[in-house]
Design an enzyme around this catalytic site. Structure first.
Site, short mmCIF file in Angstrom:
data_model
loop_
_atom_site.label_atom_id
_atom_site.label_comp_id
_atom_site.label_asym_id
_atom_site.label_seq_id
_atom_site.Cartn_x
_atom_site.Cartn_y
_atom_site.Cartn_z
N LYS A 113 -29.98 71.04 -30.29
CA LYS A 113 -29.91 70.73 -31.73
C LYS A 113 -31.28 70.89 -32.40
O LYS A 113 -31.35 71.27 -33.57
CB LYS A 113 -29.34 69.32 -31.96
CG LYS A 113 -27.90 69.21 -31.45
CD LYS A 113 -26.94 68.54 -32.41
CE LYS A 113 -25.52 68.88 -31.97
NZ LYS A 113 -24.46 68.20 -32.63
N LYS A 195 -19.91 76.46 -26.62
CA LYS A 195 -18.73 75.63 -26.88
C LYS A 195 -18.34 75.66 -28.35
O LYS A 195 -19.18 75.89 -29.23
CB LYS A 195 -18.99 74.19 -26.42
CG LYS A 195 -19.75 73.33 -27.38
CD LYS A 195 -19.71 71.87 -26.95
CE LYS A 195 -20.21 70.98 -28.08
NZ LYS A 195 -19.20 70.51 -29.00
N LYS A 198 -18.08 71.66 -34.30
CA LYS A 198 -17.78 71.40 -35.72
C LYS A 198 -18.79 72.04 -36.64
O LYS A 198 -18.48 72.47 -37.72
CB LYS A 198 -17.88 69.89 -35.98
CG LYS A 198 -16.66 69.12 -35.68
CD LYS A 198 -16.82 67.74 -36.32
CE LYS A 198 -16.49 66.66 -35.32
NZ LYS A 198 -17.63 66.10 -34.64
P1 ATP Z 1 -21.10 68.74 -33.58
O1 ATP Z 1 -20.90 70.22 -33.74
O2 ATP Z 1 -21.42 68.05 -34.88
O3 ATP Z 1 -22.03 68.39 -32.47
P2 ATP Z 1 -18.77 68.50 -31.97
O4 ATP Z 1 -17.79 69.52 -32.38
O5 ATP Z 1 -19.58 68.77 -30.75
O6 ATP Z 1 -19.68 68.15 -33.21
P3 ATP Z 1 -18.41 65.66 -31.46
O7 ATP Z 1 -18.06 64.74 -32.56
O8 ATP Z 1 -19.83 65.70 -31.05
O9 ATP Z 1 -17.95 67.15 -31.80
O10 ATP Z 1 -17.48 65.36 -30.21
C1 ATP Z 1 -16.34 64.54 -30.22
C2 ATP Z 1 -15.64 64.65 -28.88
O11 ATP Z 1 -15.09 65.95 -28.71
C3 ATP Z 1 -16.54 64.41 -27.67
O12 ATP Z 1 -15.82 63.70 -26.68
C4 ATP Z 1 -16.87 65.79 -27.20
O13 ATP Z 1 -17.18 65.84 -25.82
C5 ATP Z 1 -15.57 66.51 -27.48
N1 ATP Z 1 -15.79 67.94 -27.70
C6 ATP Z 1 -16.60 68.50 -28.64
N2 ATP Z 1 -16.55 69.84 -28.57
C7 ATP Z 1 -15.69 70.13 -27.57
C8 ATP Z 1 -15.23 71.36 -27.00
N3 ATP Z 1 -15.65 72.53 -27.48
N4 ATP Z 1 -14.34 71.31 -25.99
C9 ATP Z 1 -13.91 70.12 -25.51
N5 ATP Z 1 -14.32 68.93 -25.98
C10 ATP Z 1 -15.20 68.92 -27.01
#
Ligand code: ATP
Ligand code: LTN
Length: 328
Positions: A113, A195, A198
């Site tokens: 990040k 991965k 969001k």
């Molecule tokens: P950001 O992009 O803001 O970091 P994010 O998409 O990674 O957000 P989080 O809110 O950080 O989402 O994660 C919420 C949950 O979803 C956590 O348990 C995380 O491990 C899971 N998660 C996030 N991205 C993935 C993915 N690509 N595949 C599976 N699980 C995910």
């Protein structure tokens, strides 16, 4: 016997995507009958990246509505906003005094990040995992269902709990992680080496739960594959393997069965079918979400009641911690 405790959370950094659902929320809904569950919208964590205030507020409500729409009954589960329970921040401060700089320096999410946002490498981004440890330890959590990217943060929470317990006696339960065998790491559709996230600026990488059927199909059609036109699950085929994983998760077919389902298909047909399976699986949840997000009074009621419940559940741990460390 008292039920064991589950805690997990999601940030309010944007719209939820199928990775959040398949890697995390889907398992929350599956596990909730056997455990006492708290599912939090970690809005304080979201501040580590600059947010527009109105958008953050809206996203936080949206995440909470999705929790309910995806099958978490607010009567059975405590669904609340982290910022409504000040004990999260208080415990985070205390635990930061029991966490080493070296430990935080090793966190890959911090490195990723910071690299993405050099203009705002703030202290909150660095201590993010301490707040996460506080979230978990505050409720004497036994199990933390998360996606694969949270493994390292979870390990830190365990280390901090053990360190604290060694000094002061058995204050915290040392939590276990629950990371699903399939779906724990859904990859970006256009760049299957990273991965789905969001906050990705390329919208084609991400299938949002709120995307319309047309958009979902369009995004799957554009998904990156490879040049050999062979549908099998393998490390050297990240795009195809990711699509097979998504298909397997939403249909309940095993990976082997999924591969067999497409034995006669070309890539174009395969991508369309995966898209259609996702659209079909999401449809009932989307309808429920649309209904919930319009019901302001109901959501307000859930939010207020859950905050009270979470504060009440956090109080005994906070009292023990304050006594243990010697706060007057
Ligand atoms: P950001 O992009 O803001 O970091 P994010 O998409 O990674 O957000 P989080 O809110 O950080 O989402 O994660 C919420 C949950 O979803 C956590 O348990 C995380 O491990 C899971 N998660 C996030 N991205 C993935 C993915 N690509 N595949 C599976 N699980 C995910
Ligand atoms: N860091 C997590 C979100 C999160 C969390 C938690 C998950 C914050 N606190 C406590 C489980 C338990 C993420 O997904 N980025």
């Amino acid at each position: 016997m008292q039920k064991k405790i589950i805690f997990s959370g999601m940030q309010a950094t944007g719209n939820l995507h199928i990775g959040n659902w398949l890697g995390a929320a889907r398992n929350w809904a599956r596990l909730c009958a056997e455990y006492t569950c708290l599912y939090c919208v970690v809005d304080l964590h979201s501040l580590t990246v600059r947010q527009d205030p109105a958008t953050l507020r809206e996203n936080a409500r949206s995440v909470l509505a999705w929790y309910i729409a995806l099958g978490l009954d607010p009567k059975e589960n405590t669904l609340y906003f982290q910022s409504h329970v000040s004990a999260h921040a208080e415990l985070s401060w205390i635990l930061s005094c029991y966490t080493y700089m070296g430990e935080l320096n090793r966190m890959t999410q911090f490195k990723d990040k910071s690299a993405k946002n050099e203009a705002n490498i703030n202290a909150g981004l660095f201590t993010y995992p301490v707040l996460m440890a506080a979230d978990i330890l505050l409720f004497q959590t036994d199990l933390v269902p998360v996606g694969d990217d949270q493994r390292q943060h979870l390990e830190l929470a365990r280390d901090v709990a053990q360190r604290f317990n060694q000094v002061y006696g058995e204050i915290f339960v040392v939590p276990e992680g629950y990371i699903p065998p399939v779906g724990a790491r859904i990859m970006a559709l256009q760049s299957p080496g990273k991965k789905m996230s969001k906050s990705d600026e390329n919208l084609y990488n991400c299938i949002f739960l709120s995307d319309s059927p047309d958009v979902i199909i369009k995004k799957f059609k554009r998904a990156v594959t490879d040049s050999d036109n062979e549908i099998r699950f393998s490390e050297d085929k990240p795009g195809i393997s990711n699509l097979l994983t998504v298909y397997s998760c939403v249909t309940g077919r095993s990976i082997d069965q999924s591969v067999a389902d497409f034995a006669q298909s070309g890539y174009g047909d395969f991508k369309l079918k995966v898209g259609e399976a996702v659209v079909e699986a999401l449809l009932p949840y989307r309808r429920e979400y649309d209904r919930l997000i319009a019901d302001t009074a109901y959501l307000d009621g859930v939010i207020a009641e859950a905050a009270g419940k979470a504060r009440h559940l956090a109080a005994p741990t906070m009292a023990r911690v304050r006594t243990a460390v010697g706060l007057p």
